[in-house]
Write an enzyme that holds these catalytic residues in place. Structure first.
Site, PDB file in Angstrom:
ATOM      1  CE  LYS A  12       0.940   1.245   4.255  1.00  0.00           C
ATOM      2  NZ  LYS A  12       1.385   2.530   4.772  1.00  0.00           N
ATOM      3  N   GLY A  98       7.396   1.178   5.591  1.00  0.00           N
ATOM      4  CA  GLY A  98       6.429   2.303   5.256  1.00  0.00           C
ATOM      5  C   GLY A  98       5.378   2.003   4.083  1.00  0.00           C
ATOM      6  N   GLY A 101       4.070  -4.098   4.055  1.00  0.00           N
ATOM      7  CA  GLY A 101       4.277  -5.430   3.401  1.00  0.00           C
ATOM      8  C   GLY A 101       3.670  -6.452   4.536  1.00  0.00           C
ATOM      9  CG  ASP A 136      -0.836   0.420   7.536  1.00  0.00           C
ATOM     10  OD1 ASP A 136      -1.797   1.436   7.748  1.00  0.00           O
ATOM     11  OD2 ASP A 136       0.549   0.553   7.432  1.00  0.00           O
TER      12      ASP A 136
END
Ligand code: C5P
Length: 284
Positions: A12, A98, A101, A136
């Site tokens: 992302k 960042g 993953g 995330d």
């Protein structure tokens, strides 16, 4: 029932990341537009008689720190399934960069195991488990172009971002997300958010407006903590990137380029100076 299933777990990128303040639980209230990239890990899940095995080379984190392992344990706890699962993890997304993953792997493991084992959890139930694994992970379950709020658990789908070629580049250093948020607390600087401008531009299909809004409010904090990242940003801009901004809490930078050819040239230059680079684009 199939005995195995193979899925991709895409990275992302935060197209915007606004920090709205510190919450009573110590986390930070975020407002972000997150975007799925083509860069992805690959997971193969197969049924085994018992236990949980995560295989994937020497650099894999220990089971207790490995989000894939934890995702399967959380699923066991929720559904009580007893069968065994083996996961082969093929990493392509850089670790601690960042780019989410580990979160992408955890989300892919949750949804693939749900399918393979026929557990029948709804998307809503999966998001409930995902938020326990990391901020995330809920986004990674959904993917695309998504407005993300709260700690990462409030999701609203947006019109797709335009296709963008990106060079991701980082100096060889690792950075703890928690440390960056702590430094943000000390800086105590609240800035006006960019996310609404980006959301408006996406709804209008206005590409220049999208590019103008690309930003990350953790960037000044990370650049101050890591002068090497600040130096890399300057170089990427000098070498012709249209826009450069921080991925998540860093230390990776995203550099917007016009084409694959320009991206290859930029990535070669950065690599020649010892930076790690990846050429990718938004998945639309
Ligand atoms: O949730 P995740 O494991 O990605 O977060 C790592 C660390 O980053 C947290 O322990 C917390 O210190 C910080 N964080 C935060 N606010 C967020 C997300 C992360 O303070 N919204």
């Amino acid at each position: 029932m199939p005995e195995s299933i193979t899925v991709w777990a895409p990275a992302k990128l935060n197209l915007t990341l606004d920090v709205l303040g510190r919450r009573p639980d110590g986390y930070h209230e975020l407002l972000s537009v997150m975007q799925t990239l083509e860069l992805a890990d690959r997971l193969e899940l197969s049924l085994i008689p018992e236990g949980t095995e995560v295989l994937g080379g020497p650099n894999l984190p220990r089971p207790e720190d490995n989000l894939v392992y934890r995702a399967i344990e959380v699923l066991r706890e929720k559904t009580g399934f007893r069968g065994g699962l083996r996961v082969h993890l093929e990493k392509h997304i850089p670790v601690a960069a960042g780019l989410g993953g580990g979160s992408a792997d955890a989300a892919a493991a949750l949804s693939a195991a749900n399918l393979l084992l026929g557990l029948g959890l709804t998307p809503h139930q999966l998001v409930g488990l995902a938020v326990r694994l990391g901020s995330d992970v809920p986004f990674c379950l959904v993917g695309g172009t998504v407005l993300v709020g709260g700690r990462g658990e409030k999701l609203s789908l947006l019109p797709s971002a335009p296709s963008m070629w990106l060079v991701l580049a980082r100096p060889a250093l690792e950075l703890s997300t928690a440390k960056v948020y702590q430094a943000w607390d000390q800086l105590g600087e609240l800035r006006p958010p960019s996310t609404y401008r980006l959301v408006a531009a996406l709804h209008q299909g206005w590409s220049e407006g999208v590019v103008a809004a690309l930003s990350n409010q953790l960037e000044p904090v990370t650049l101050r903590l890591c002068p090497k990242v600040a130096a890399l940003k300057e170089k990427l801009l000098t070498w012709g990137a249209g826009k450069v901004w921080l991925c998540g809490s860093g230390p990776t930078l995203a550099a917007l380029v016009d084409s694959r050819a320009q991206g290859e040239e930029l990535a070669d230059r950065a690599r020649a100076e010892g930076y790690q680079t990846w050429l990718t684009r938004t998945r639309v």
